[in-house]
Design a protein around this motif. Sequence first.
Motif, mmCIF file in Angstrom:
data_model
loop_
_atom_site.group_PDB
_atom_site.id
_atom_site.type_symbol
_atom_site.label_atom_id
_atom_site.label_comp_id
_atom_site.label_asym_id
_atom_site.label_seq_id
_atom_site.Cartn_x
_atom_site.Cartn_y
_atom_site.Cartn_z
ATOM 1 N N TYR A 96 83.428 89.659 144.502
ATOM 2 C CA TYR A 96 83.055 88.496 143.705
ATOM 3 C C TYR A 96 81.568 88.209 143.887
ATOM 4 O O TYR A 96 81.072 88.205 145.024
ATOM 5 C CB TYR A 96 83.892 87.312 144.191
ATOM 6 N N VAL A 97 80.866 87.978 142.783
ATOM 7 C CA VAL A 97 79.462 87.555 142.829
ATOM 8 C C VAL A 97 79.390 86.145 142.270
ATOM 9 O O VAL A 97 79.781 85.900 141.126
ATOM 10 C CB VAL A 97 78.562 88.511 142.024
ATOM 11 N N PHE A 98 78.879 85.208 143.073
ATOM 12 C CA PHE A 98 78.905 83.790 142.729
ATOM 13 C C PHE A 98 77.747 83.391 141.824
ATOM 14 O O PHE A 98 76.724 84.079 141.737
ATOM 15 C CB PHE A 98 78.860 82.943 144.004
ATOM 16 N N GLN A 99 77.915 82.225 141.207
ATOM 17 C CA GLN A 99 76.910 81.702 140.287
ATOM 18 C C GLN A 99 75.620 81.328 141.008
ATOM 19 O O GLN A 99 74.531 81.643 140.532
ATOM 20 C CB GLN A 99 77.471 80.474 139.566
ATOM 21 N N ASP A 100 75.724 80.640 142.137
ATOM 22 C CA ASP A 100 74.545 80.175 142.876
ATOM 23 C C ASP A 100 74.267 81.165 144.001
ATOM 24 O O ASP A 100 74.935 81.130 145.046
ATOM 25 C CB ASP A 100 74.799 78.777 143.433
ATOM 26 N N SER A 104 75.489 81.032 148.130
ATOM 27 C CA SER A 104 76.529 81.984 148.519
ATOM 28 C C SER A 104 76.174 82.785 149.763
ATOM 29 O O SER A 104 77.020 83.507 150.304
ATOM 30 C CB SER A 104 76.817 82.954 147.363
ATOM 31 N N LEU A 105 74.927 82.663 150.225
ATOM 32 C CA LEU A 105 74.469 83.391 151.409
ATOM 33 C C LEU A 105 74.329 82.421 152.576
ATOM 34 O O LEU A 105 73.759 81.342 152.428
ATOM 35 C CB LEU A 105 73.124 84.075 151.126
ATOM 36 N N ASN A 106 74.841 82.805 153.732
ATOM 37 C CA ASN A 106 74.792 81.950 154.919
ATOM 38 C C ASN A 106 73.337 81.712 155.337
ATOM 39 O O ASN A 106 72.633 82.651 155.720
ATOM 40 C CB ASN A 106 75.560 82.612 156.062
ATOM 41 N N PRO A 107 72.868 80.457 155.291
ATOM 42 C CA PRO A 107 71.454 80.186 155.577
ATOM 43 C C PRO A 107 71.055 80.440 157.025
ATOM 44 O O PRO A 107 69.863 80.557 157.325
ATOM 45 C CB PRO A 107 71.306 78.695 155.217
#
Length: 283
Positions: A96-100, A104-107
């Motif tokens: 799945y590739v998210f919109q934002d 979606s990436l752990n900061p």
Amino acid sequence: MSNAIVVKDLVKTFGGKRSLFGGTGHAVHAVKGVSFELKQNETLAIVGESGSGKSTIARMLVGLETPTSGTIAIGGQDYAELHAKGSREFGQMIQYVFQDPVASLNPRKTIDTILDVPLKLLRGYDSEKRKARKRELLDAVQMPSDTLERYPHEFSGGQAQRIAIARALAAEAKIMVLDEPVSALDVSVQAQVLLLLDDLKREFDLSYLFISHDLAVVESVSDRVAVMYLGEMVELDTAEKLFAAPGHEYTRELIASAPRLERERQSRPETDRRGTTELSSRA
């Protein structure tokens, strides 16, 4: 051509359960008996306005929502049986590739750690193989190798989406669900990411389920288009036929109300995709 995904009579209902005080809540039918197939190496777009049920379908396909009823087969395997085998095998089938992209990436994790997780948990690669594969993935999405030591907040939206796509590719799944993958990006960056997705589809033999409300984008990237309205799939046809002669009144209204971009489907210069690397690295 065989099918990557087969969906039959898919239903998703929210609410309607008895409360602590004895009453029954109002049930919302987000998806109402939807059926479709995603063929191998195909891009099938699902379009519709907000609340039409398109993203709910996407979330059910990747296990983020549980279907109320209906059946799903992924890569010829029953959805329930595939889930029973565990998240590792499921993750090897579909991603799945998210919109934002930034959200979606752990900061708190470096890109090196973010890409390391699927390579270790889903593919079982050892340290040396993971190291080599991460550099291959960054090269595939046209990001420099020093990306690995940086954090998500250091990248633009377009760069972050490239990294998110690389993370999905790390699982080596052949099916990708792309949920509004360019809607959060500037128009110029959208074009770069769409070209990248097209290149990756051919390079890695992928099938895309492309969720979008942007008909101009859908027309440019899709083989077939499904139109959702109030939880129902009201039309499904090739992109060429659907945009030339839509059969459903709602589809005609969508097309009439959408700003059209002057572009021909699948027309682009025959150049090496790496020719856009310098520009893309800033996106």
